[in-house]
Design a protein around this motif. Structure first.
Motif, PDB file in Angstrom:
ATOM      1  N   VAL A  50     -20.884  50.259 126.524  1.00 28.21           N
ATOM      2  CA  VAL A  50     -19.677  50.006 127.303  1.00 28.21           C
ATOM      3  C   VAL A  50     -20.051  50.199 128.773  1.00 28.21           C
ATOM      4  O   VAL A  50     -20.812  51.081 129.112  1.00 28.21           O
ATOM      5  CB  VAL A  50     -18.497  50.915 126.890  1.00 28.21           C
ATOM      6  CG1 VAL A  50     -18.781  52.366 127.172  1.00 28.21           C
ATOM      7  CG2 VAL A  50     -17.209  50.483 127.547  1.00 28.21           C
ATOM      8  N   GLY A  51     -19.551  49.323 129.609  1.00 25.68           N
ATOM      9  CA  GLY A  51     -19.859  49.430 131.026  1.00 25.68           C
ATOM     10  C   GLY A  51     -18.720  48.929 131.871  1.00 25.68           C
ATOM     11  O   GLY A  51     -17.864  48.189 131.395  1.00 25.68           O
ATOM     12  N   GLY A  52     -18.726  49.347 133.120  1.00 32.00           N
ATOM     13  CA  GLY A  52     -17.710  48.842 134.028  1.00 32.00           C
ATOM     14  C   GLY A  52     -17.527  49.721 135.236  1.00 32.00           C
ATOM     15  O   GLY A  52     -18.243  50.692 135.440  1.00 32.00           O
ATOM     16  N   ARG A  82     -16.980  62.632 132.077  1.00 34.64           N
ATOM     17  CA  ARG A  82     -17.545  63.709 131.248  1.00 34.64           C
ATOM     18  C   ARG A  82     -17.013  63.661 129.824  1.00 34.64           C
ATOM     19  O   ARG A  82     -17.694  64.077 128.891  1.00 34.64           O
ATOM     20  CB  ARG A  82     -17.254  65.066 131.883  1.00 34.64           C
ATOM     21  CG  ARG A  82     -18.052  65.332 133.135  1.00 34.64           C
ATOM     22  CD  ARG A  82     -17.972  66.789 133.573  1.00 34.64           C
ATOM     23  NE  ARG A  82     -16.737  67.442 133.231  1.00 34.64           N
ATOM     24  CZ  ARG A  82     -15.790  67.821 134.094  1.00 34.64           C
ATOM     25  NH1 ARG A  82     -15.942  67.604 135.377  1.00 34.64           N
ATOM     26  NH2 ARG A  82     -14.706  68.428 133.679  1.00 34.64           N
ATOM     27  N   MET A  83     -15.796  63.152 129.647  1.00 37.87           N
ATOM     28  CA  MET A  83     -15.235  63.044 128.293  1.00 37.87           C
ATOM     29  C   MET A  83     -16.113  62.168 127.403  1.00 37.87           C
ATOM     30  O   MET A  83     -16.165  62.374 126.196  1.00 37.87           O
ATOM     31  CB  MET A  83     -13.816  62.485 128.351  1.00 37.87           C
ATOM     32  CG  MET A  83     -12.802  63.480 128.844  1.00 37.87           C
ATOM     33  SD  MET A  83     -11.141  62.795 129.105  1.00 37.87           S
ATOM     34  CE  MET A  83     -10.897  61.773 127.684  1.00 37.87           C
ATOM     35  N   LEU A  84     -16.794  61.192 127.983  1.00 35.73           N
ATOM     36  CA  LEU A  84     -17.680  60.320 127.209  1.00 35.73           C
ATOM     37  C   LEU A  84     -19.055  60.939 126.989  1.00 35.73           C
ATOM     38  O   LEU A  84     -19.658  60.746 125.947  1.00 35.73           O
ATOM     39  CB  LEU A  84     -17.873  58.982 127.926  1.00 35.73           C
ATOM     40  CG  LEU A  84     -16.710  58.022 127.928  1.00 35.73           C
ATOM     41  CD1 LEU A  84     -17.025  56.829 128.821  1.00 35.73           C
ATOM     42  CD2 LEU A  84     -16.400  57.557 126.515  1.00 35.73           C
ATOM     43  N   ARG A 122     -21.204  56.606 143.202  1.00 33.71           N
ATOM     44  CA  ARG A 122     -21.544  55.878 141.982  1.00 33.71           C
ATOM     45  C   ARG A 122     -20.327  55.917 141.085  1.00 33.71           C
ATOM     46  O   ARG A 122     -19.974  56.948 140.518  1.00 33.71           O
ATOM     47  CB  ARG A 122     -22.750  56.501 141.274  1.00 33.71           C
ATOM     48  CG  ARG A 122     -23.181  55.704 140.056  1.00 33.71           C
ATOM     49  CD  ARG A 122     -24.555  56.108 139.574  1.00 33.71           C
ATOM     50  NE  ARG A 122     -24.543  57.302 138.785  1.00 33.71           N
ATOM     51  CZ  ARG A 122     -24.552  57.339 137.457  1.00 33.71           C
ATOM     52  NH1 ARG A 122     -24.599  56.235 136.756  1.00 33.71           N
ATOM     53  NH2 ARG A 122     -24.537  58.479 136.839  1.00 33.71           N
ATOM     54  N   ILE A 123     -19.660  54.767 140.966  1.00 36.01           N
ATOM     55  CA  ILE A 123     -18.456  54.675 140.138  1.00 36.01           C
ATOM     56  C   ILE A 123     -18.582  53.608 139.057  1.00 36.01           C
ATOM     57  O   ILE A 123     -17.674  53.423 138.257  1.00 36.01           O
ATOM     58  CB  ILE A 123     -17.209  54.397 141.001  1.00 36.01           C
ATOM     59  CG1 ILE A 123     -17.340  53.076 141.740  1.00 36.01           C
ATOM     60  CG2 ILE A 123     -16.945  55.555 141.960  1.00 36.01           C
ATOM     61  CD1 ILE A 123     -16.075  52.627 142.450  1.00 36.01           C
ATOM     62  N   ASP A 124     -19.706  52.909 139.039  1.00 39.70           N
ATOM     63  CA  ASP A 124     -19.964  51.867 138.041  1.00 39.70           C
ATOM     64  C   ASP A 124     -20.977  52.418 137.051  1.00 39.70           C
ATOM     65  O   ASP A 124     -22.012  52.960 137.437  1.00 39.70           O
ATOM     66  CB  ASP A 124     -20.513  50.615 138.719  1.00 39.70           C
ATOM     67  CG  ASP A 124     -19.574  50.109 139.805  1.00 39.70           C
ATOM     68  OD1 ASP A 124     -18.416  49.825 139.475  1.00 39.70           O
ATOM     69  OD2 ASP A 124     -19.999  50.026 140.963  1.00 39.70           O
ATOM     70  N   PHE A 125     -20.667  52.278 135.774  1.00 40.78           N
ATOM     71  CA  PHE A 125     -21.481  52.914 134.749  1.00 40.78           C
ATOM     72  C   PHE A 125     -21.789  51.969 133.595  1.00 40.78           C
ATOM     73  O   PHE A 125     -21.031  51.043 133.314  1.00 40.78           O
ATOM     74  CB  PHE A 125     -20.751  54.130 134.166  1.00 40.78           C
ATOM     75  CG  PHE A 125     -20.506  55.213 135.169  1.00 40.78           C
ATOM     76  CD1 PHE A 125     -21.455  56.201 135.378  1.00 40.78           C
ATOM     77  CD2 PHE A 125     -19.341  55.244 135.907  1.00 40.78           C
ATOM     78  CE1 PHE A 125     -21.241  57.205 136.303  1.00 40.78           C
ATOM     79  CE2 PHE A 125     -19.112  56.233 136.830  1.00 40.78           C
ATOM     80  CZ  PHE A 125     -20.063  57.224 137.031  1.00 40.78           C
ATOM     81  N   LEU A 126     -22.884  52.283 132.917  1.00 39.39           N
ATOM     82  CA  LEU A 126     -23.243  51.667 131.651  1.00 39.39           C
ATOM     83  C   LEU A 126     -23.531  52.823 130.702  1.00 39.39           C
ATOM     84  O   LEU A 126     -24.423  53.632 130.948  1.00 39.39           O
ATOM     85  CB  LEU A 126     -24.474  50.779 131.800  1.00 39.39           C
ATOM     86  CG  LEU A 126     -24.932  50.041 130.562  1.00 39.39           C
ATOM     87  CD1 LEU A 126     -23.847  49.065 130.090  1.00 39.39           C
ATOM     88  CD2 LEU A 126     -26.213  49.303 130.839  1.00 39.39           C
ATOM     89  N   PHE A 127     -22.741  52.914 129.646  1.00 41.10           N
ATOM     90  CA  PHE A 127     -22.902  53.973 128.639  1.00 41.10           C
ATOM     91  C   PHE A 127     -23.366  53.347 127.334  1.00 41.10           C
ATOM     92  O   PHE A 127     -22.994  52.221 126.996  1.00 41.10           O
ATOM     93  CB  PHE A 127     -21.581  54.702 128.383  1.00 41.10           C
ATOM     94  CG  PHE A 127     -21.029  55.379 129.594  1.00 41.10           C
ATOM     95  CD1 PHE A 127     -21.575  56.565 130.049  1.00 41.10           C
ATOM     96  CD2 PHE A 127     -19.954  54.848 130.270  1.00 41.10           C
ATOM     97  CE1 PHE A 127     -21.073  57.207 131.171  1.00 41.10           C
ATOM     98  CE2 PHE A 127     -19.420  55.482 131.382  1.00 41.10           C
ATOM     99  CZ  PHE A 127     -19.981  56.654 131.832  1.00 41.10           C
ATOM    100  N   SER A 128     -24.174  54.086 126.595  1.00 41.29           N
ATOM    101  CA  SER A 128     -24.606  53.609 125.282  1.00 41.29           C
ATOM    102  C   SER A 128     -24.605  54.760 124.293  1.00 41.29           C
ATOM    103  O   SER A 128     -24.720  55.926 124.664  1.00 41.29           O
ATOM    104  CB  SER A 128     -26.002  52.983 125.347  1.00 41.29           C
ATOM    105  OG  SER A 128     -26.974  53.971 125.567  1.00 41.29           O
ATOM    106  N   VAL A 129     -24.475  54.407 123.043  1.00 46.31           N
ATOM    107  CA  VAL A 129     -24.604  55.372 121.958  1.00 46.31           C
ATOM    108  C   VAL A 129     -25.459  54.682 120.899  1.00 46.31           C
ATOM    109  O   VAL A 129     -25.238  53.533 120.547  1.00 46.31           O
ATOM    110  CB  VAL A 129     -23.234  55.828 121.413  1.00 46.31           C
ATOM    111  CG1 VAL A 129     -22.455  54.698 120.800  1.00 46.31           C
ATOM    112  CG2 VAL A 129     -23.387  56.980 120.434  1.00 46.31           C
TER     113      VAL A 129
END
Length: 74
Positions: free
Chosen positions: A9-11, A23-25, A61-68
């Motif tokens: 998920v990113g955005g 931090r919740m993620l 830095r407010i744009d993120f790419l998260f992975s699981v």
């Protein structure tokens, strides 16, 4: 619960990496901040970048790419 496929998920989250919403993620949920994993000491500023600037103007830095990974917790 664990899941069978990796997820991404990113955005633009409009929050910095220390914000409660981010931090919740990342804390205890299994989601990885992809940039932070690869660049632990780089600020990675993404905003606000002036499109007509010849140099970097971003200071947050407010744009993120998260992975699981598959088998990870969500």
């Amino acid at each position: 619960s664990p899941h069978q496929h990796p997820s991404i998920v990113g955005g633009d989250f409009n929050a910095d990496e220390h914000a409660r919403e981010v931090r919740m993620l990342t804390r205890g949920r299994g989601w990885l901040d992809v940039f932070r994993e690869l660049h632990p000491d780089d600020p990675g500023h993404t905003s606000p970048q002036a499109l007509d600037a010849l140099t970097a103007t971003a200071s947050r830095r407010i744009d993120f790419l998260f992975s699981v990974p598959a088998g990870g917790e969500r």
